[in-house]
Structures are given as structure tokens and as C-alpha cells.
Design an enzyme around this catalytic site. Sequence first.
Site, short mmCIF file in Angstrom:
data_model
loop_
_atom_site.label_atom_id
_atom_site.label_comp_id
_atom_site.label_asym_id
_atom_site.label_seq_id
_atom_site.Cartn_x
_atom_site.Cartn_y
_atom_site.Cartn_z
N ALA A 157 5.36 9.00 -0.36
CA ALA A 157 6.75 9.01 -0.84
C ALA A 157 7.62 9.81 0.11
O ALA A 157 7.22 10.88 0.57
CB ALA A 157 6.81 9.63 -2.23
N LYS A 158 8.79 9.28 0.42
CA LYS A 158 9.76 10.07 1.19
C LYS A 158 10.56 10.86 0.15
O LYS A 158 11.71 10.54 -0.16
CB LYS A 158 10.65 9.15 2.04
CG LYS A 158 11.39 9.89 3.14
CD LYS A 158 12.05 8.91 4.10
CE LYS A 158 13.03 9.59 5.02
NZ LYS A 158 12.42 10.51 5.99
#
Length: 304
Positions: A157-158
Amino acid sequence: MNEDTRQIWLDGQWLPWAEARVHVTTHTLHYGYGCFEGIRAYATADGPALFRLDEHLRRLADSAHILAIDLPFERATLAAACREVVRRNSLDSAYVRPLVFLGDEKLGVDPAGAATHVAIAAWPWGAYLGGKALDEGIRVRISSYARHHPNVQMCRAKAISMYANSILAVREARRDGYDEAILLDTEGYVAEGASENLFLVRDGELLQPETTSALDGITRRTVCTLAKTAGLTVRSKRITRDELYCADEVFLTGTAAEITPVVEVDRRRIGVGRPGAVTKQLQAAYFAAVRGEGARYRDWLSFA
Ligand code: PPE
């Protein structure tokens, strides 16, 4: 008169730049829960084009899914807004920043009850690591901070919260006179830069870290495709910091950092201490692709 005509997309509305505000009790401001993307638009012969927009929005959707945040907008709506934010702001080239955050409906760690908001801003952004970085390369240090373990923060996940780790690392590096930090994973193998993925070149072969602690970068994937097209081999393996010291070439990849050569790690010169031939070849191929030169990678472009 210097009237500010910049606009930001917020939850489906176009707002003047100065009016796209949030309250200080905004949930994400307190706990850092949310996710974002960074997309560059480049000037091409046919007007500004966003590079690999679909891949970035897919990763945004994946990031939200990993964080169990329901995105309140379809991907097509976000794609149209990303293109329009470049157009509306009359930008020839731009950095586009979609941001997913939780609102001010409630505080407390459990976000249940806080609404999900999406903002998309764009601004001109030059060379990320300074004007000379792309041509002359940068000096980096191995951070004293480890990159996240995937069971501490899920690294695909960013997520906004990942960046406290990046900020600690980059501030430490700059305080010590370096341009950027390289973080090892919790097992001690090379993971990535504070805001970039990493490659090394040894005997003509490209190597990238096999680690679960690095972001699955889109520039990284682009470089793999460009390298294969150029007949270069790319291999993933666990990389130790002393392998970095002994590399012929090292470079960082990222939307913001593009392809930035590294010429020194922990005060050890890399190769001859100048950007290497493979790095320069891939840089040239990358800039040709993002600028839409040649038909080969046209499907990576979304015209604004
Ligand atoms: N690792 C990290 C930790 C990272 O932040 C980025 C992008 C990458 C790898 C490369 O990913 P990609 O852009 O998909 O190739 N960092 C973004 C944010 C930079 C910022 O200062 O903000 C970027 O490059 O847009």
C-alpha cells in the site's frame, strides 16, 4: 493582477486552490490513515500526457483495499479528474497527487464513522533530487532506520503513514550531508530509497531487491520493460549493502525521482564515480517513453 487560477478536485467538485481546506480534527491529520498516488504528466508533441495513469490508479485502489477503505469514486471518474486537473491548471508538465483521507466526523483510532474523501491536486515539479541529480548522480547513505516489515505496515500500500519512516530516513541522510537514504529491510537486506526503488548493475546485469518491504513501484516496472527491450537481463535477488558498494552502477527509480544515478554509497565510490552507461541508456529510454517519442510505448500515455 496576479490572480490565482489554480484549481483542486475535492470529492467531485472543482475548488479554487485556496479553498480546498480541511478541519484540524480531520482523522487522517491525527493518525495518518489514508493513501495516495503520485503521477507525472509530461509535455509531448501532442500535448501533456499522464504517464501510466491506469497503473497508478490501480495501485491507489489496491492501497485503499489493503487499508479497508471503500473508495467513494469509480476509477474512471478519478482518471478523468486526473486528466482534467492538468488541463484546468494549464500545465504542460505536472505532478498529479490523488489523496485519499478520512474526514472530521469523528476522532479516536477506530475510523468507523469518518467519511472517506478524495482530493486531486497538480503542480509543476522539477527534478526531485535537485537540478544536477539526473546528470551527475547523488550521494546516499544506508539509513539507521529499517524499512517497514510487511506485518508492521503492509508495504504494497502507498499508505500515508509509511512516510514517517521515509521522512526520518531522509532527514537523517541530509543532516549527514547526503542527498538521499537507502533503507534496509528488517532482515538487513536492501529494500529501497526513502521515496524510490533501487537497481544495481554488475557485469552488465541489472539486479533489484527481492524483498517484501519495498513499494511495488511503477517506474521500477517501466525500467524492467525498457531493459528487456534493450536486451538487458533483470534479476531479483536479496541484496546486501556491501553488494551495493561493489556494484558497477546503482540508480534509483520513482515517479518523482525518475531515474537518478547514485555515485556514492556510505562514502564508497560506485563504479568510476559517475553515472554509468547502463543507467544513462535506461534514462534516455525512459525520457523518450514519457515524452511519447516513438510509437512503441504510446499506450502508457493518457493525454490530458
Ligand atoms: N518507494 C517509495 C517508498 C516511494 O515513495 C516511491 C514513490 C517509490 C518507491 C517509487 O514508486 P513509483 O513512483 O511507482 O515508481 N514516491 C512518490 C512520492 C514522492 C514524494 O516526495 O511525494 C513519487 O515518486 O511520486
